[in-house]
Design an enzyme around this catalytic site. Structure first.
Site, PDB file in Angstrom:
ATOM      1  N   TYR A 121      -3.134   5.790  -0.117  1.00  0.00           N
ATOM      2  CA  TYR A 121      -1.860   5.146   0.426  1.00  0.00           C
ATOM      3  C   TYR A 121      -1.618   5.552   1.875  1.00  0.00           C
ATOM      4  CZ  TYR A 121       3.012   4.499   1.304  1.00  0.00           C
ATOM      5  OH  TYR A 121       4.064   4.139   2.018  1.00  0.00           O
TER       6      TYR A 121
ATOM      7  N   LYS B  65      -1.824   3.421   5.449  1.00  0.00           N
ATOM      8  CA  LYS B  65      -0.682   3.158   6.406  1.00  0.00           C
ATOM      9  C   LYS B  65      -0.889   3.835   7.785  1.00  0.00           C
ATOM     10  CE  LYS B  65       2.933   1.965   5.602  1.00  0.00           C
ATOM     11  NZ  LYS B  65       3.475   0.442   5.607  1.00  0.00           N
TER      12      LYS B  65
ATOM     13  N   THR C  82       5.473   5.694   7.068  1.00  0.00           N
ATOM     14  CA  THR C  82       5.938   6.675   6.341  1.00  0.00           C
ATOM     15  C   THR C  82       5.579   8.052   6.712  1.00  0.00           C
ATOM     16  OG1 THR C  82       5.232   7.658   4.006  1.00  0.00           O
ATOM     17  CG2 THR C  82       3.660   6.365   4.981  1.00  0.00           C
ATOM     18  N   ASP C  83       6.447   9.218   6.345  1.00  0.00           N
ATOM     19  CA  ASP C  83       5.898  10.544   6.926  1.00  0.00           C
ATOM     20  C   ASP C  83       4.547  10.987   6.172  1.00  0.00           C
ATOM     21  OD1 ASP C  83       6.947  10.820   4.295  1.00  0.00           O
ATOM     22  OD2 ASP C  83       8.384  12.216   4.514  1.00  0.00           O
ATOM     23  N   GLU C  84       4.328  10.186   5.222  1.00  0.00           N
ATOM     24  CA  GLU C  84       2.807  10.788   4.515  1.00  0.00           C
ATOM     25  C   GLU C  84       1.760  10.714   5.350  1.00  0.00           C
ATOM     26  OE1 GLU C  84       2.749   9.730   0.519  1.00  0.00           O
ATOM     27  OE2 GLU C  84       4.618   9.238   0.291  1.00  0.00           O
TER      28      GLU C  84
HETATM   29  P1  NAD Z   1       7.828  -1.799  -2.379  1.00  0.00           P
HETATM   30  O1  NAD Z   1       6.381  -1.699  -3.111  1.00  0.00           O
HETATM   31  O2  NAD Z   1       8.906  -1.894  -3.093  1.00  0.00           O
HETATM   32  O3  NAD Z   1       7.904  -3.420  -1.941  1.00  0.00           O
HETATM   33  C1  NAD Z   1       6.655  -3.883  -1.145  1.00  0.00           C
HETATM   34  C2  NAD Z   1       6.834  -5.495  -1.173  1.00  0.00           C
HETATM   35  O4  NAD Z   1       5.674  -6.075  -0.170  1.00  0.00           O
HETATM   36  C3  NAD Z   1       6.797  -6.277  -2.475  1.00  0.00           C
HETATM   37  O5  NAD Z   1       8.230  -7.132  -2.378  1.00  0.00           O
HETATM   38  C4  NAD Z   1       5.546  -6.842  -2.243  1.00  0.00           C
HETATM   39  O6  NAD Z   1       5.615  -8.063  -3.089  1.00  0.00           O
HETATM   40  C5  NAD Z   1       5.376  -7.201  -0.925  1.00  0.00           C
HETATM   41  N1  NAD Z   1       3.870  -7.479  -0.559  1.00  0.00           N
HETATM   42  C6  NAD Z   1       2.962  -6.337  -1.002  1.00  0.00           C
HETATM   43  N2  NAD Z   1       1.815  -6.936  -0.530  1.00  0.00           N
HETATM   44  C7  NAD Z   1       1.967  -8.128   0.048  1.00  0.00           C
HETATM   45  C8  NAD Z   1       1.344  -9.001   1.021  1.00  0.00           C
HETATM   46  N3  NAD Z   1      -0.194  -8.953   1.041  1.00  0.00           N
HETATM   47  N4  NAD Z   1       1.814 -10.040   1.610  1.00  0.00           N
HETATM   48  C9  NAD Z   1       3.204 -10.158   1.705  1.00  0.00           C
HETATM   49  N5  NAD Z   1       3.882  -9.393   0.880  1.00  0.00           N
HETATM   50  C10 NAD Z   1       3.495  -8.419   0.148  1.00  0.00           C
HETATM   51  O7  NAD Z   1       7.610  -0.964  -1.025  1.00  0.00           O
HETATM   52  P2  NAD Z   1       9.092  -0.202  -0.500  1.00  0.00           P
HETATM   53  O8  NAD Z   1       9.044   0.988  -1.221  1.00  0.00           O
HETATM   54  O9  NAD Z   1      10.074  -1.228  -0.153  1.00  0.00           O
HETATM   55  O10 NAD Z   1       8.340   0.175   1.027  1.00  0.00           O
HETATM   56  C11 NAD Z   1       8.343  -0.894   2.030  1.00  0.00           C
HETATM   57  C12 NAD Z   1       7.835  -0.547   3.209  1.00  0.00           C
HETATM   58  O11 NAD Z   1       8.236   0.936   3.719  1.00  0.00           O
HETATM   59  C13 NAD Z   1       6.228  -0.017   2.910  1.00  0.00           C
HETATM   60  O12 NAD Z   1       5.545  -0.364   4.158  1.00  0.00           O
HETATM   61  C14 NAD Z   1       6.179   1.639   3.048  1.00  0.00           C
HETATM   62  O13 NAD Z   1       4.684   2.053   3.130  1.00  0.00           O
HETATM   63  C15 NAD Z   1       7.173   2.039   3.575  1.00  0.00           C
HETATM   64  N6  NAD Z   1       7.768   3.094   3.270  1.00  0.00           N
HETATM   65  C16 NAD Z   1       8.214   3.421   1.814  1.00  0.00           C
HETATM   66  C17 NAD Z   1       8.966   4.721   1.555  1.00  0.00           C
HETATM   67  C18 NAD Z   1       9.488   4.876  -0.017  1.00  0.00           C
HETATM   68  O14 NAD Z   1      10.000   5.964   0.075  1.00  0.00           O
HETATM   69  N7  NAD Z   1       9.338   3.896  -0.510  1.00  0.00           N
HETATM   70  C19 NAD Z   1       9.071   5.599   2.690  1.00  0.00           C
HETATM   71  C20 NAD Z   1       8.813   5.397   4.004  1.00  0.00           C
HETATM   72  C21 NAD Z   1       8.040   4.074   4.164  1.00  0.00           C
END
Ligand code: NAD
Length: 343
Positions: free
Chosen positions: A159, A163, A133-135
Site C-alpha cells: 500500500y 502511494k 499518507t505518512d506511511e
Molecule cells: P477508502 O478506502 O475509505 O475510500 C476509497 C474510495 O476510493 C472508495 O470510495 C472507493 O470506491 C474509491 N475508489 C477505489 N478505487 C477507485 C478507482 N479505481 N476509481 C475511482 N474510485 C475508486 O479510503 P480513505 O481512507 O477514505 O482514504 C482516502 C485517501 O486518503 C486515499 O488516497 C488514502 O491513501 C489517503 N489516506 C488515508 C488515510 C487513512 O487513515 N484512512 C490516511 C492518510 C491518507
C-alpha cells in the site's frame, strides 16, 4: 470553485465532499468506482444539492474522466480514490498497483491535457492535489523524532509503496509538465463513516458485538491519530493555499500505541453500553504480527500549521468518544458493511 473529487464515496473523500459543499460553498463533482469500501450513505445528504454531482467511474478510464473535467469546467482535482487497506495490500497487491499507480497515472494524464487547454488566468489557478499518507516515509523508531516533508520515502507495505509511487508521478508531472501539483501526507485517520475494517472502526464494532479484539504483535506500534474532519479541513487548506510543487504533512498530534487505542475503546464502550459479559478488555487477543509492520509513524505538521494556518482541533479522547457514540447511533449504516469485501 468547482472541484473534481475522486474517491468521494470513501471515508475521507466523503468528509471532503461534505466540507467543500456544505461548509465552504464550493461545487463538487465526485468520481467514484464504488468498490467494497465506498458508501452511498456518507454522501446521501448531498444528493440533489445544486452544488454536487456524482459519476460512477474508474479513474483509470482516462477518456471518460477527461470528458468530465472539460464538460464540468473544473478548477481543481482532489485525488483521494485509492485502495487503502494495508492488510489487503499484503494479501492481494494487484489492485493497489492498478488503482493507486496506474489509475493515478491516467488521472494525471487527463489533468495534464485539461490544464494545458485552459486559458489564463484559470490555467495558473488550477490545482491537482494528490492526497497521500505518512506511511510513504516508512518506520520511525519509538524514540525517534517526527518526519518532515524533506524525509526520503522508505515505504514498507505494498500500500505505502503504491502511494509513494503515485506521489513521485504527481511531482514529476509538476516538474516536467508544469502541472500545479500539491501533495499532502496525512496520518492515521479515524471518525464517523469509516469502513469497518480499519483499526478503530473494527474494534468499536467487535467490542459492541462481544467479539474478540485482535491486536497485532504486542500492540506497541504507534500511530498519530487524526480526526477525519480535521483531515478534511486540512485538505481544503492545502488545495486553496498550498504552493505548487510542495508537500504538506498533516498530523493530529495524538500518538498512541495500538494497545492503548484498543484499551480505551474497550473502556469507553463499557461505560456507554455495559456488557453482561464483563469488561471488554478481556476480549483483547494478541495475534501474529503483520509482515513488515512499521513500529511508529509520526509527522511534523509544522509546515501546514505555519504556511496554511491549519491546526488539528480535535483532541483524541473527545474525538474517539464522539466516534464511538456515532457508531452506536448508526447501526443501520454499518450493519450491511460487516464482512463486505471479504473473500
Ligand atoms: P477508502 O478506502 O475509505 O475510500 C476509497 C474510495 O476510493 C472508495 O470510495 C472507493 O470506491 C474509491 N475508489 C477505489 N478505487 C477507485 C478507482 N479505481 N476509481 C475511482 N474510485 C475508486 O479510503 P480513505 O481512507 O477514505 O482514504 C482516502 C485517501 O486518503 C486515499 O488516497 C488514502 O491513501 C489517503 N489516506 C488515508 C488515510 C487513512 O487513515 N484512512 C490516511 C492518510 C491518507
Amino acid at each position: 470553485m468547482k472541484v473534481l473529487v475522486t474517491g468521494g464515496c470513501g471515508f475521507i473523500g466523503s468528509a471532503v465532499c461534505r466540507h467543500l459543499v456544505l461548509d465552504l460553498g464550493h461545487s463538487v463533482v465526485n468520481i467514484d468506482k464504488m468498490t467494497y469500501a465506498a458508501s452511498e450513505g456518507s454522501t446521501a445528504m448531498l444528493a440533489g444539492h445544486p452544488n454536487y454531482r456524482f459519476h460512477r467511474l474508474d479513474i483509470a478510464e482516462r477518456e471518460a474522466v477527461a470528458a468530465i473535467m472539460a464538460s464540468e469546467a473544473v478548477d481543481a482535482v482532489m485525488h483521494l480514490a485509492a485502495e487503502s487497506h494495508v492488510d489487503r495490500s499484503i494479501d492481494a497487491p494487484a489492485a493497489f498497483v492498478e488503482t493507486n499507480i496506474v489509475g493515478s497515472f491516467a488521472l494525471l494524464q487527463a489533468a495534464r491535457a485539461y490544464h494545458a487547454s485552459l486559458p489564463e488566468p484559470r490555467r495558473s489557478a488550477f490545482r491537482f492535489h494528490h492526497v497521500s499518507t505518512d506511511e510513504v516515509y516508512g518506520e520511525m523508531p519509538l524514540e525517534g523524532g517526527r518526519f518532515s516533508e524533506e524525509h526520503p520515502f522508505r515505504p514498507s507495505s505494498p500500500y505505502a509503496a503504491s502511494k509513494a509511487a503515485a506521489d513521485h508521478l504527481a511531482m514529476a508531472w509538476h516538474h516536467t509538465y508544469g502541472l500545479p501539483v500539491v501533495l499532502s501526507h496525512g496520518s492515521n485517520t479515524y471518525g464517523p463513516w469509516q469502513f469497518p475494517e480499519k483499526l478503530i472502526a473494527l474494534m468499536i464494532l467487535n467490542g459492541l458485538e462481544g467479539r474478540r479484539l485482535p491486536v497485532y504483535g504486542t500492540g506497541e506500534n504507534v500511530r498519530d491519530w487524526l480526526h477525519v474532519e480535521d483531515h478534511a479541513r486540512a485538505l481544503a487548506c492545502v488545495l486553496s493555499r498550498g504552493r505548487p510543487g510542495q508537500a504538506y504533512n498533516i498530523g493530529g498530534g495524538n500518538e498512541r500505541s495500538n494497545l492503548e487505542v484498543v484499551e480505551t475503546i474497550a473502556d469507553v464502550l463499557d461505560e456507554m453500553r455495559p456488557s453482561p459479559l464483563g469488561p471488554r478488555r478481556l476480549l483483547i487477543t494478541f495475534v501474529g504480527d503483520r509482515p513488515g509492520h512499521d513500529l511508529r509513524y509520526a509527522v511534523d505538521a509544522g509546515k501546514a500549521e505555519s504556511e496554511l494556518g491549519w491546526r488539528a482541533q480535535q483532541d483524541f479522547n473527545t474525538g474517539l468518544r464522539g466516534t464511538i457514540a456515532w457508531y452506536l447511533d448508526n447501526e443501520a449504516w454499518w450493519r450491511p458493511l460487516r464482512g463486505r469485501g471479504e473473500a
